[in-house]
Design an enzyme around this catalytic site. Structure first.
Site, PDB file in Angstrom:
ATOM      1  N   ASP A   1      18.748  49.125  11.004  1.00 46.79           N
ATOM      2  CA  ASP A   1      18.344  49.972  12.126  1.00 46.79           C
ATOM      3  C   ASP A   1      17.101  49.366  12.779  1.00 46.79           C
ATOM      4  O   ASP A   1      16.045  49.279  12.141  1.00 46.79           O
ATOM      5  CB  ASP A   1      18.027  51.368  11.583  1.00 46.79           C
ATOM      6  CG  ASP A   1      17.740  52.355  12.683  1.00 46.79           C
ATOM      7  OD1 ASP A   1      17.616  51.930  13.846  1.00 46.79           O
ATOM      8  OD2 ASP A   1      17.658  53.552  12.377  1.00 46.79           O
TER       9      ASP A   1
ATOM     10  N   CYS B   1      26.303  55.666  14.598  1.00 40.03           N
ATOM     11  CA  CYS B   1      25.014  55.402  13.948  1.00 40.03           C
ATOM     12  C   CYS B   1      24.256  56.722  13.848  1.00 40.03           C
ATOM     13  O   CYS B   1      24.870  57.797  13.897  1.00 40.03           O
ATOM     14  CB  CYS B   1      24.233  54.310  14.677  1.00 40.03           C
ATOM     15  SG  CYS B   1      23.821  54.675  16.390  1.00 40.03           S
TER      16      CYS B   1
ATOM     17  N   ARG C   1      22.235  51.038  17.747  1.00 34.70           N
ATOM     18  CA  ARG C   1      23.281  50.196  17.164  1.00 34.70           C
ATOM     19  C   ARG C   1      24.690  50.501  17.664  1.00 34.70           C
ATOM     20  O   ARG C   1      25.440  49.596  18.035  1.00 34.70           O
ATOM     21  CB  ARG C   1      23.256  50.311  15.632  1.00 34.70           C
ATOM     22  CG  ARG C   1      22.022  49.731  14.999  1.00 34.70           C
ATOM     23  CD  ARG C   1      21.849  50.193  13.576  1.00 34.70           C
ATOM     24  NE  ARG C   1      21.591  51.627  13.504  1.00 34.70           N
ATOM     25  CZ  ARG C   1      21.536  52.343  12.387  1.00 34.70           C
ATOM     26  NH1 ARG C   1      21.751  51.734  11.233  1.00 34.70           N
ATOM     27  NH2 ARG C   1      21.274  53.631  12.426  1.00 34.70           N
TER      28      ARG C   1
HETATM   29  P1  4NP Z   1      20.392  54.191  16.055  1.00 39.00           P
HETATM   30  O1  4NP Z   1      18.793  54.091  15.886  1.00 39.00           O
HETATM   31  O2  4NP Z   1      20.858  55.095  14.937  1.00 39.00           O
HETATM   32  O3  4NP Z   1      20.843  52.781  15.897  1.00 39.00           O
HETATM   33  O4  4NP Z   1      20.644  54.775  17.431  1.00 39.00           O
HETATM   34  C1  4NP Z   1      17.955  55.189  15.775  1.00 39.00           C
HETATM   35  C2  4NP Z   1      17.664  55.946  16.883  1.00 39.00           C
HETATM   36  C3  4NP Z   1      16.800  57.020  16.777  1.00 39.00           C
HETATM   37  C4  4NP Z   1      16.227  57.334  15.551  1.00 39.00           C
HETATM   38  C5  4NP Z   1      16.532  56.576  14.432  1.00 39.00           C
HETATM   39  C6  4NP Z   1      17.397  55.511  14.545  1.00 39.00           C
HETATM   40  N1  4NP Z   1      15.320  58.426  15.431  1.00 39.00           N
HETATM   41  O5  4NP Z   1      14.768  58.624  14.339  1.00 39.00           O
HETATM   42  O6  4NP Z   1      15.111  59.135  16.421  1.00 39.00           O
END
Ligand code: 4NP
Length: 161
Positions: free
Chosen positions: A128, A14, A20
């Site tokens: 997300d 991800c 995720r």
């Molecule tokens: P992930 O979610 O990709 O599912 O781990 C996110 C975690 C952090 C961020 C965005 C999405 N961020 O912008 O820091």
């Protein structure tokens, strides 16, 4: 580094590797054990911001409520070598897939979208939950379980076919 064994290996990817993909990894790890499937599983992020950190506390809580332990997870960023090591590199959403396609540069496993790969028709992109409310994290657990059911069905079909 070369592939370390003959068992199937899957890398779930991800953006931050704190919501995720660690969730999908934990669900897959638990359900593969229950299904008697020996699979190498890992997760990582396309971004570098959270490297070395644990899972998002909201994700940790929603996962724990459903019986999945993310407490040992530490975020890492994807590496070009991952495409050589893993049989399947599965992106949570289309933006992740685009980033992976650029990084791959023509060598190793072609990245694919996790949910369609697992036979889930809709949604194609795993939403997300990071910028949303607690409901999004609960829904993420249910969607990860749906995706992992499809992942197991696909691995079983590969094993038998
Ligand atoms: P992930 O979610 O990709 O599912 O781990 C996110 C975690 C952090 C961020 C965005 C999405 N961020 O912008 O820091």
């Amino acid at each position: 580094m070369l592939k370390s064994s003959n068992k199937p290996s899957i890398l779930l990817v991800c953006l931050g590797n704190i919501c995720r993909s660690p969730l999908a990894e934990a669900v897959a790890r638990q359900r593969c054990v229950e299904a008697g499937l020996d699979v190498e599983l890992a997760s990582c992020g396309t971004g570098h911001w959270h490297v070395g950190k644990g899972a998002d506390p909201r994700m940790l809580r929603a996962a724990a409520a459903a019986g999945y332990d993310l407490s040992q997870h530490r975020a890492r960023q994807v590496r070009a070598n991952d495409f050589v090591i893993y049989d399947w590199v599965l992106a949570m959403d289309s933006a992740n897939l685009e980033d992976l396609t650029v990084l791959r540069g023509g060598h190793g496993a072609s990245p694919e979208l996790f949910l369609p790969w697992a036979g889930v028709g809709s949604p194609r992109d795993f939403p997300d939950p990071y910028f949303g409310d607690v409901d999004g994290f609960r829904e993420a657990v249910a969607l990860a379980e749906q995706g992992v059911d499809g992942l197991i069905a696909r691995l079983r079909a590969n094993r038998n076919g």
